[in-house]
Each structure stands twice: as structure tokens, then as C-alpha cells.
Design a protein around this motif. Structure first.
Motif, PDB file in Angstrom:
ATOM      1  N   GLY A 519     136.087  -7.067 133.043  1.00 14.77           N
ATOM      2  CA  GLY A 519     135.414  -6.202 134.005  1.00 14.77           C
ATOM      3  C   GLY A 519     135.123  -4.865 133.352  1.00 14.77           C
ATOM      4  N   GLY A 520     134.252  -4.084 133.971  1.00 13.19           N
ATOM      5  CA  GLY A 520     133.894  -2.816 133.340  1.00 13.19           C
ATOM      6  C   GLY A 520     133.203  -1.883 134.297  1.00 13.19           C
ATOM      7  N   PHE A 521     132.545  -0.918 133.686  1.00 15.67           N
ATOM      8  CA  PHE A 521     131.967   0.165 134.476  1.00 15.67           C
ATOM      9  C   PHE A 521     130.871   0.838 133.671  1.00 15.67           C
ATOM     10  CE2 PHE A 521     131.815   4.274 136.648  1.00 15.67           C
ATOM     11  CZ  PHE A 521     131.931   3.862 137.960  1.00 15.67           C
ATOM     12  N   ALA A 522     129.952   1.477 134.365  1.00 16.86           N
ATOM     13  CA  ALA A 522     128.998   2.358 133.689  1.00 16.86           C
ATOM     14  C   ALA A 522     128.815   3.615 134.527  1.00 16.86           C
ATOM     15  CB  ALA A 522     127.658   1.659 133.497  1.00 16.86           C
ATOM     16  N   MET A 523     128.908   4.752 133.859  1.00 13.56           N
ATOM     17  CA  MET A 523     128.741   6.033 134.557  1.00 13.56           C
ATOM     18  C   MET A 523     127.532   6.770 133.995  1.00 13.56           C
ATOM     19  SD  MET A 523     131.334   9.248 134.945  1.00 13.56           S
ATOM     20  CE  MET A 523     131.309   9.868 133.274  1.00 13.56           C
ATOM     21  N   GLY A 524     126.677   7.218 134.865  1.00  9.82           N
ATOM     22  CA  GLY A 524     125.502   7.982 134.438  1.00  9.82           C
ATOM     23  C   GLY A 524     125.957   9.310 133.844  1.00  9.82           C
ATOM     24  N   LEU A 525     125.774   9.449 132.548  1.00  7.58           N
ATOM     25  CA  LEU A 525     126.335  10.608 131.857  1.00  7.58           C
ATOM     26  C   LEU A 525     125.553  11.889 132.144  1.00  7.58           C
ATOM     27  CD1 LEU A 525     128.707  10.923 130.007  1.00  7.58           C
ATOM     28  CD2 LEU A 525     127.157  10.716 128.085  1.00  7.58           C
ATOM     29  N   ASP A 526     124.236  11.765 132.202  1.00  7.69           N
ATOM     30  CA  ASP A 526     123.426  12.973 132.395  1.00  7.69           C
ATOM     31  C   ASP A 526     123.686  13.565 133.775  1.00  7.69           C
ATOM     32  OD1 ASP A 526     122.041  12.528 129.835  1.00  7.69           O
ATOM     33  OD2 ASP A 526     121.344  10.748 130.871  1.00  7.69           O
ATOM     34  N   ARG A 527     123.823  12.677 134.765  1.00 11.13           N
ATOM     35  CA  ARG A 527     124.113  13.159 136.111  1.00 11.13           C
ATOM     36  C   ARG A 527     125.493  13.820 136.160  1.00 11.13           C
ATOM     37  NH1 ARG A 527     123.602   8.945 140.899  1.00 11.13           N
ATOM     38  NH2 ARG A 527     121.720   8.630 139.718  1.00 11.13           N
ATOM     39  N   PHE A 528     126.442  13.190 135.497  1.00 16.08           N
ATOM     40  CA  PHE A 528     127.804  13.733 135.463  1.00 16.08           C
ATOM     41  C   PHE A 528     127.789  15.132 134.837  1.00 16.08           C
ATOM     42  CE2 PHE A 528     132.108  13.722 133.255  1.00 16.08           C
ATOM     43  CZ  PHE A 528     132.829  13.970 134.409  1.00 16.08           C
ATOM     44  N   VAL A 529     127.083  15.255 133.718  1.00  9.80           N
ATOM     45  CA  VAL A 529     127.034  16.547 133.021  1.00  9.80           C
ATOM     46  C   VAL A 529     126.295  17.583 133.880  1.00  9.80           C
ATOM     47  CG1 VAL A 529     126.095  17.749 131.011  1.00  9.80           C
ATOM     48  CG2 VAL A 529     127.244  15.552 130.713  1.00  9.80           C
ATOM     49  N   ALA A 530     125.214  17.164 134.543  1.00 10.34           N
ATOM     50  CA  ALA A 530     124.465  18.109 135.391  1.00 10.34           C
ATOM     51  C   ALA A 530     125.367  18.630 136.510  1.00 10.34           C
ATOM     52  CB  ALA A 530     123.223  17.435 135.974  1.00 10.34           C
ATOM     53  N   LEU A 531     126.141  17.747 137.096  1.00  8.70           N
ATOM     54  CA  LEU A 531     127.048  18.185 138.167  1.00  8.70           C
ATOM     55  C   LEU A 531     128.126  19.113 137.603  1.00  8.70           C
ATOM     56  CD1 LEU A 531     127.427  14.844 140.149  1.00  8.70           C
ATOM     57  CD2 LEU A 531     126.395  16.945 140.995  1.00  8.70           C
ATOM     58  N   MET A 532     128.611  18.786 136.431  1.00 10.24           N
ATOM     59  CA  MET A 532     129.620  19.636 135.768  1.00 10.24           C
ATOM     60  C   MET A 532     129.051  21.034 135.515  1.00 10.24           C
ATOM     61  SD  MET A 532     132.609  18.775 134.568  1.00 10.24           S
ATOM     62  CE  MET A 532     133.625  17.483 133.983  1.00 10.24           C
ATOM     63  N   ALA A 533     127.776  21.071 135.105  1.00 10.09           N
ATOM     64  CA  ALA A 533     127.148  22.339 134.740  1.00 10.09           C
ATOM     65  C   ALA A 533     126.628  23.082 135.973  1.00 10.09           C
ATOM     66  CB  ALA A 533     125.994  22.081 133.770  1.00 10.09           C
ATOM     67  N   GLY A 534     126.729  22.447 137.139  1.00  7.40           N
ATOM     68  CA  GLY A 534     126.219  23.066 138.363  1.00  7.40           C
ATOM     69  C   GLY A 534     124.699  23.149 138.360  1.00  7.40           C
ATOM     70  N   GLU A 535     124.050  22.252 137.626  1.00  7.09           N
ATOM     71  CA  GLU A 535     122.590  22.253 137.562  1.00  7.09           C
ATOM     72  C   GLU A 535     122.022  21.327 138.640  1.00  7.09           C
ATOM     73  OE1 GLU A 535     120.571  24.011 136.122  1.00  7.09           O
ATOM     74  OE2 GLU A 535     121.481  24.871 134.325  1.00  7.09           O
ATOM     75  N   PRO A 536     120.877  21.681 139.192  1.00  3.88           N
ATOM     76  CA  PRO A 536     120.338  20.879 140.289  1.00  3.88           C
ATOM     77  C   PRO A 536     119.698  19.562 139.850  1.00  3.88           C
ATOM     78  CG  PRO A 536     118.868  22.694 139.772  1.00  3.88           C
ATOM     79  CD  PRO A 536     120.088  22.881 138.932  1.00  3.88           C
ATOM     80  N   ASP A 537     119.346  19.441 138.583  1.00  9.03           N
ATOM     81  CA  ASP A 537     118.732  18.185 138.152  1.00  9.03           C
ATOM     82  C   ASP A 537     119.082  17.916 136.685  1.00  9.03           C
ATOM     83  OD1 ASP A 537     116.478  19.129 136.328  1.00  9.03           O
ATOM     84  OD2 ASP A 537     116.123  20.309 138.133  1.00  9.03           O
ATOM     85  N   ILE A 538     118.929  16.637 136.297  1.00  5.43           N
ATOM     86  CA  ILE A 538     119.400  16.248 134.964  1.00  5.43           C
ATOM     87  C   ILE A 538     118.512  16.782 133.844  1.00  5.43           C
ATOM     88  CG2 ILE A 538     120.662  14.212 135.756  1.00  5.43           C
ATOM     89  CD1 ILE A 538     118.369  12.481 134.780  1.00  5.43           C
ATOM     90  N   ARG A 539     117.300  17.196 134.169  1.00  4.23           N
ATOM     91  CA  ARG A 539     116.429  17.745 133.106  1.00  4.23           C
ATOM     92  C   ARG A 539     117.058  18.986 132.474  1.00  4.23           C
ATOM     93  NH1 ARG A 539     113.054  16.838 137.287  1.00  4.23           N
ATOM     94  NH2 ARG A 539     112.895  19.053 137.770  1.00  4.23           N
ATOM     95  N   GLN A 540     117.884  19.686 133.257  1.00  2.44           N
ATOM     96  CA  GLN A 540     118.469  20.931 132.746  1.00  2.44           C
ATOM     97  C   GLN A 540     119.609  20.681 131.753  1.00  2.44           C
ATOM     98  OE1 GLN A 540     116.455  23.157 133.614  1.00  2.44           O
ATOM     99  NE2 GLN A 540     115.588  21.953 135.295  1.00  2.44           N
ATOM    100  N   VAL A 541     120.027  19.426 131.615  1.00  7.42           N
ATOM    101  CA  VAL A 541     121.097  19.151 130.652  1.00  7.42           C
ATOM    102  C   VAL A 541     120.631  18.166 129.578  1.00  7.42           C
ATOM    103  CG1 VAL A 541     122.935  19.679 132.302  1.00  7.42           C
ATOM    104  CG2 VAL A 541     122.142  17.323 132.092  1.00  7.42           C
ATOM    105  N   ILE A 542     119.333  17.865 129.573  1.00 11.34           N
ATOM    106  CA  ILE A 542     118.767  16.959 128.575  1.00 11.34           C
ATOM    107  C   ILE A 542     117.890  17.806 127.650  1.00 11.34           C
ATOM    108  CG2 ILE A 542     117.192  14.994 128.234  1.00 11.34           C
ATOM    109  CD1 ILE A 542     118.115  13.942 130.942  1.00 11.34           C
ATOM    110  N   ALA A 543     118.058  17.626 126.348  1.00 11.17           N
ATOM    111  CA  ALA A 543     117.322  18.488 125.422  1.00 11.17           C
ATOM    112  C   ALA A 543     115.808  18.339 125.595  1.00 11.17           C
ATOM    113  CB  ALA A 543     117.732  18.175 123.980  1.00 11.17           C
ATOM    114  N   PHE A 544     115.337  17.104 125.644  1.00 12.93           N
ATOM    115  CA  PHE A 544     113.887  16.880 125.702  1.00 12.93           C
ATOM    116  C   PHE A 544     113.535  15.895 126.813  1.00 12.93           C
ATOM    117  CE2 PHE A 544     114.973  18.007 121.311  1.00 12.93           C
ATOM    118  CZ  PHE A 544     114.198  19.161 121.180  1.00 12.93           C
TER     119      PHE A 544
END
Ligand code: ASP
Length: 579
Positions: A519-544
Motif C-alpha cells: 500500500g502507499g500514498f501520494a501527496m501533492g508537494l507543490d500544494r503542501f509547500v504553498a500552504l506551508m509558505a502561506g501562499e494562495p496558489d501553487i504558482r508562487q512556490v514553483i520556479a517556472f
């Protein structure tokens, strides 16, 4: 002379007297008729350079040419600033460099926006992302992202997971989105699909005796872009052999806690709360509730069974929530609009004012016992939904999220992480028949393998979702490792044996050659990081990232291709397609 001895943000009063060389970007330049001040910036911060023509006429001449974002190298002595010039807001604010030599390493054309400008149009930011990346917001986001990924990798490593690379170009994987296709020049007319996830490969790793696999995997899904969705995104993807649900949850919790620790934030307490799907749907009207506040949905079906209010009396299900505020008519009209967006026909309510008086167009139809049953305190509003159970959940779930946000109910609350378990294995498909809820490889709860293939309503899956403050971070499941059970799932979905073999023959064969339970799992990393950074959307934590249309304003991709290039790949575009 080396490019630099140390970083701009590192200088302190303990460095006074040192001769240093620094390099970076000209953040600002102030010309005080004679003295020139330049704030030199790199990824660690800023240091003030002072250029005095009396000390070096040559340096002064160079400094007059400097403009914002020129790249400079400067050499000089670190000195204390005059007391009135100390800048307490800057870590380097007690010192400055008296420049002896300065060199323009690289020039800049006039900038499309200033780095300290707020509210720059996002397309412009993305078009000139290299400039945008120099700003604190992006620097902090990418560094935070790195810290999180590093913490996750450490956690995985310590727990015996190995990073296995799986192909991007593969067959379609059923994760519920469209595939991006890759034409193959050597086999015209044939296509790879870009992996929507490494799902089947990680399962094959388990059959291959890998035991514990993980990957920070890039996934591609052809879906409309949203605040938390891009065509390509990263997920922490993991899989464990001989695992029970709790083993997977524990590893994921460890990875979350390690990420919080890595960014110096108070981690959530383990174990995270575990809730069942039927329970969250009833109490919160959604499978991803924000548990930072209560305002749970209550049931009034029995109480209103013989109600004088026809809408309640005749409904399968009557439920309500109590908002902690006596709303005005205007506010109620707005809430009715929200309820309608979620499928309600109207919004019945009871407003209880400060003195406990009830104000409501439906009050006259309700018995005192009914009104009493809603037990609303003074200064609150009871909001109702009536109809079928799923519709009621949708409306009240939508209203609860809306009110949570409008009334700031989550403000100051602790982060709420929880698991949702006990999902049904199948749901009715919009095309008729039945389909999987998560993906077709999720195992049923042990003992429920004999479900009715025509009407698989009672079978539950060993599927789990991880929720943070109302955001779904990811999902996973215990997988099917018995080929017979896997075939039953395909059959229940209406897939013929031939189709199952042509699409998933390799999986069925693998499952038939000694597959361990896994069994396993997958976690959306960009969303996790955006929430960590308090950013409203994942574009703000993705370089390009790409903009909402799916285009990349920086490179101009996607672009048309010359006919001969397409022909080589066996492709012809249809006439009349929008260009
Ligand atoms: N492959 C699934 C996904 O990408 C996650 C999983 O079941 O591990 O959502």
C-alpha cells in the motif's frame, strides 16, 4: 581577485576593519552629490556600499554609471556606520563597506518592473521570471520548498525507503484525468502517455521485492489549471510492501512533522485524527472538512417529520447548521445565493437575536418543540437544507466553508491535520454503471472481497485521504495484490476481460507471480509547500509555472510545429483548429 569573500547579508560589526570583496546586484543607488550609496544584494541580504570620490575617483566614476540590477563586484574595508545611519531593520545595518574598487560585471536593460514594486501583473512576473525570482517572496518560497523536500528525503531515508526512478513516458494511467500524449518518431501513429502518477510502476516495484519505494515524482495531467493545479506537478510518492493502513499513515505523519520541524514551525501532534467518510460527510458535508472550527451539521429529519412547513415535512433529509451570528436580511440574501450555487432551491433560516427572539419567515409553520430542538443561542442563525442526503451535504458543506471564511472562524486556530478513511470502493459513474472512487487498484476492506458486481454499494475500500485545514494533501490506499480480486474490480467497472488484458495485462501477470500485500500514498508537494509558505496558489512556490490558459509566458510554449516536423512524427493537424 576571487568573485567574493563572503555573502552580502553576512557582514556584522565583528567584521569591522576587514578588507572584503563582495558581489551581487545593485538593489538601489543613491547619489548624494559626491558620495554614492549602493545597496548590494544577493540571496542572503543586502550590504551598503559607500563610494567616496576622495577615496577613489575611479570607483566614483564607475558608480555613477550603475543602475538598478547591474551586477557588481566591490572591494573595500568594513566600517561602522555613523550612529544616526545605523539601520536596525537590516541584519547588516550597523556596518557598510568603504569601497576602494568597484567593477560593473554585467549591465541590465531598463526593467519591465521594479523589484520592490507590489501588485505586479502576474503574467509580467512570469514573463520575466528571472527578475521575479530575485525578489524575497520567490527566494523564500523556493528555499522553503527545498527545506521541505530535504526533510522528506531524510525521513524516507531513515525509514528504509529507496528512491527509484520510474518512467515519465508510459501507457495511460487511470488517475482520472486526460493524458498528455507523446508521439514516437520511430513508430509513427503510436503514442506514449506522460505518467499521471507512477502508480503501477511503484506497485511493480513491490512485486519486484523493493520493499519500500519513494520518489519526488513529476506527474502530468491534462486538466484545467486552477490555483492548486498545474499540468505538471510534483508529488511525494511512496509504497510499502507488507503494509497495513496504519503503517502508511505513520510514515506520512512522520514526513509532515519533519517538514514542519525543518521550517521551524510547530508541528501537528501525532497521531493525526482519523475520521470515517460517512461520518465527515454527515458532520461537515464534505470529505475534506476544515477542522479548525466546529459549526457541525446537525440533523433535524426526525424532529421535522410532521412539520407544518411542507418543505421539511416532505424531505428525505433535513439538516442545519448554527452560525454564531444573527444575520441581517442582506447577509441572508447573500447566503441564499451561496446555497443556490451549491444546488439549493432556497434557504430556510431562523435568526435568533441578542435577546433570544426568533425572526424567520418559516417560524409560524414550526411548532415550539421544533424551534426548541434547534437549540440556537441568542445572536445566532440556524440555516437549513432539505432534500436528498447528498444534496443536503453539498449545500451545508458549501455554506460551512463559506461562513468559516467570512466569519474568520479559523483565525488563530491550531493547524488541523486529519485522515479520512472508510471510503466506498465504487461510486456510480456519470456514464452509468460503476466506477472506482480512488483508482482501480485500491483493495476492498478485508473480508469484503465478495461484493455484488452488479450493485457494489456496500463494499468499502482501504483508501485514505490526508487533509490539512480543509485542503486535501493527497490520498493513497492498500492495493489489491490478488489477481482474482483485481479482475473483479475491472469487471465491476464494466471492463471486458479483453480490455482489462490489453490495458493492464502486465499488472495482472505481475500480480499472478508472487505479489506481496502492499500500500502507499501520494501527496501533492507543490500544494503542501504553498500552504506551508502561506501562499494562495501553487504558482508562487514553483520556479517556472504556467498561467491559467496553460501557456508559459516566458518561453512562449506551447508553439505550433512546422508540418515537416509533424510529418516525421506521423502527425497531421486538423484544419480549422484555433491557432
Ligand atoms: N497514485 C495515486 C495518486 O496519484 C496515489 C496513490 O494511490 O498512491 O493520486
Amino acid at each position: 581577485m576571487s568573485w567574493r569573500d563572503l555573502y552580502c547579508g553576512e557582514l556584522r560589526s565583528s567584521d569591522i576593519g576587514r578588507l572584503v570583496t563582495v558581489a551581487g546586484w545593485a538593489d538601489t543607488r543613491r547619489d548624494h552629490g559626491g558620495l554614492v550609496f549602493i545597496d548590494l544584494r544577493d540571496h542572503t541580504g543586502k550590504i551598503q556600499l559607500v563610494i567616496n570620490p576622495e577615496r577613489s575617483a575611479e570607483a566614483a566614476a564607475v558608480s555613477h554609471e550603475v543602475r538598478n540590477e547591474f551586477v557588481l563586484r566591490a572591494q573595500g574595508h568594513v566600517v561602522a556606520r555613523a550612529p544616526e545611519a545605523v539601520n536596525p531593520n537590516l541584519p547588516t545595518g550597523e556596518v557598510e563597506i568603504q569601497v576602494e574598487n568597484i567593477e560593473i560585471v554585467s549591465r541590465s536593460t531598463p526593467l519591465p518592473f521594479q523589484l520592490d514594486e507590489e501588485h505586479v501583473d502576474e503574467t509580467l512576473r512570469l514573463r520575466y521570471r528571472w527578475l521575479d525570482l530575485r525578489r524575497d517572496r520567490m527566494q523564500n518560497a523556493l528555499r522553503l520548498s527545498h527545506a521541505v523536500v530535504a526533510a522528506i528525503r531524510r525521513t524516507m531515508d531513515e525509514r528504509g525507503f529507496i528512491d527509484v526512478w520510474t518512467p515519465s513516458m508510459t501507457r495511460g494511467t487511470p488517475e482520472g484525468a486526460r493524458d498528455f500524449l507523446v508521439p514516437v518518431r520511430l513508430q509513427p501513429g503510436k503514442f506514449f502517455a506522460l505518467a499521471q502518477s507512477p502508480q503501477l510502476f511503484k506497485q511493480l516495484c513491490m512485486v519486484g521485492g523493493i520493499d519500500r519505494y519513494y520518489q519526488i515524482a513529476t506527474c502530468w495531467r491534462d486538466e484545467d489549471l486552477r490555483a492548486d493545479r498545474q499540468f505538471e506537478f510534483r508529488q511525494l510518492d511512496l509504497e510499502l510492501a507488507f503494509a497495513e493502513v496504519e503503517d502508511v499513515l505513520a510514515v506520512m505523519e512522520d514526513a509532515i512533522v519533519a517538514s514542519f520541524d525543518a521550517v521551524g514551525r510547530e508541528p501537528p501532534r501525532q497521531p493525526f485524527e482519523r475520521l470515517s467518510y460517512p461520518d465527515v460527510m454527515r458532520r461537515f458535508g464534505t470529505d475534506k472538512p476544515d477542522l479548525r472550527y466546529g459549526m457541525e451539521i446537525q440533523d433535524a429529519t426526525e424532529v421535522t417529520r410532521g412539520s407544518g412547513f411542507g418543505v421539511f415535512a416532505g424531505a428525505d433529509c433535513v439538516r442545519y447548521l448554527v452560525a454564531p451570528q444573527a444575520f441581517t436580511r442582506t447577509e441572508l440574501a447573500r447566503l441564499e445565493e451561496v446555497a443556490k450555487e451549491w444546488g439549493a432551491k432556497g434557504l430556510a433560516y431562523l435568526v435568533v437575536d441578542e435577546s433570544g427572539e426568533v425572526r424567520s419567515p418559516i417560524a409560524k409553520f414550526l411548532s415550539p418543540a421544533e424551534v426548541a430542538a434547534f437549540a440556537a443561542r441568542p445572536a445566532s442563525t440556524v440555516l437549513f437544507a432539505a432534500g436528498d442526503e447528498a444534496g443536503v451535504a453539498r449545500v451545508l458543506g458549501g455554506l460551512r466553508v463559506h461562513l468559516g471564511r467570512e466569519l474568520g472562524l479559523a483565525e488563530g486556530a491550531r493547524d488541523a491535520f486529519h485522515w479520512v478513511l472508510d471510503f466506498p470502493l465504487f461510486e456510480e459513474s456519470e456514464y452509468g454503471g460503476w466506477t472506482f472512487l480512488h483508482h482501480p487498484f485500491t483493495a476492498p476492506v478485508a473480508g469484503q472481497e465478495g461484493w455484488d458486481e452488479e450493485l457494489p454499494v456496500d463494499v468499502r475500500g482501504q483508501h485514505y485521504d490526508l487533509i490539512w485545514n480543509g485542503w486535501e494533501l493527497g490520498s493513497g490506499s492498500i492495493r489489491i495484490h490478488d489477481v482474482e480480486v483485481q479482475q473483479r474490480v475491472f469487471r465491476t467497472m464494466g471492463m471486458s476481460e479483453d480490455e482489462a488484458h490489453s490495458k493492464f495485462g502486465f499488472l495482472l501477470e505481475a500480480l499472478a507471480m508472487g505479489a506481496p500485500p502492499h500500500g502507499g500514498f501520494a501527496m501533492g508537494l507543490d500544494r503542501f509547500v504553498a500552504l506551508m509558505a502561506g501562499e494562495p496558489d501553487i504558482r508562487q512556490v514553483i520556479a517556472f509555472p504556467k498561467v491559467a490558459s496553460g501557456a508559459d509566458p516566458l518561453t512562449g510554449a506551447p508553439t505550433p510545429m512546422p508540418a515537416d516536423v509533424l510529418a516525421e512524427q506521423g502527425i497531421q493537424t486538423l484544419p480549422g483548429l484555433p491557432r
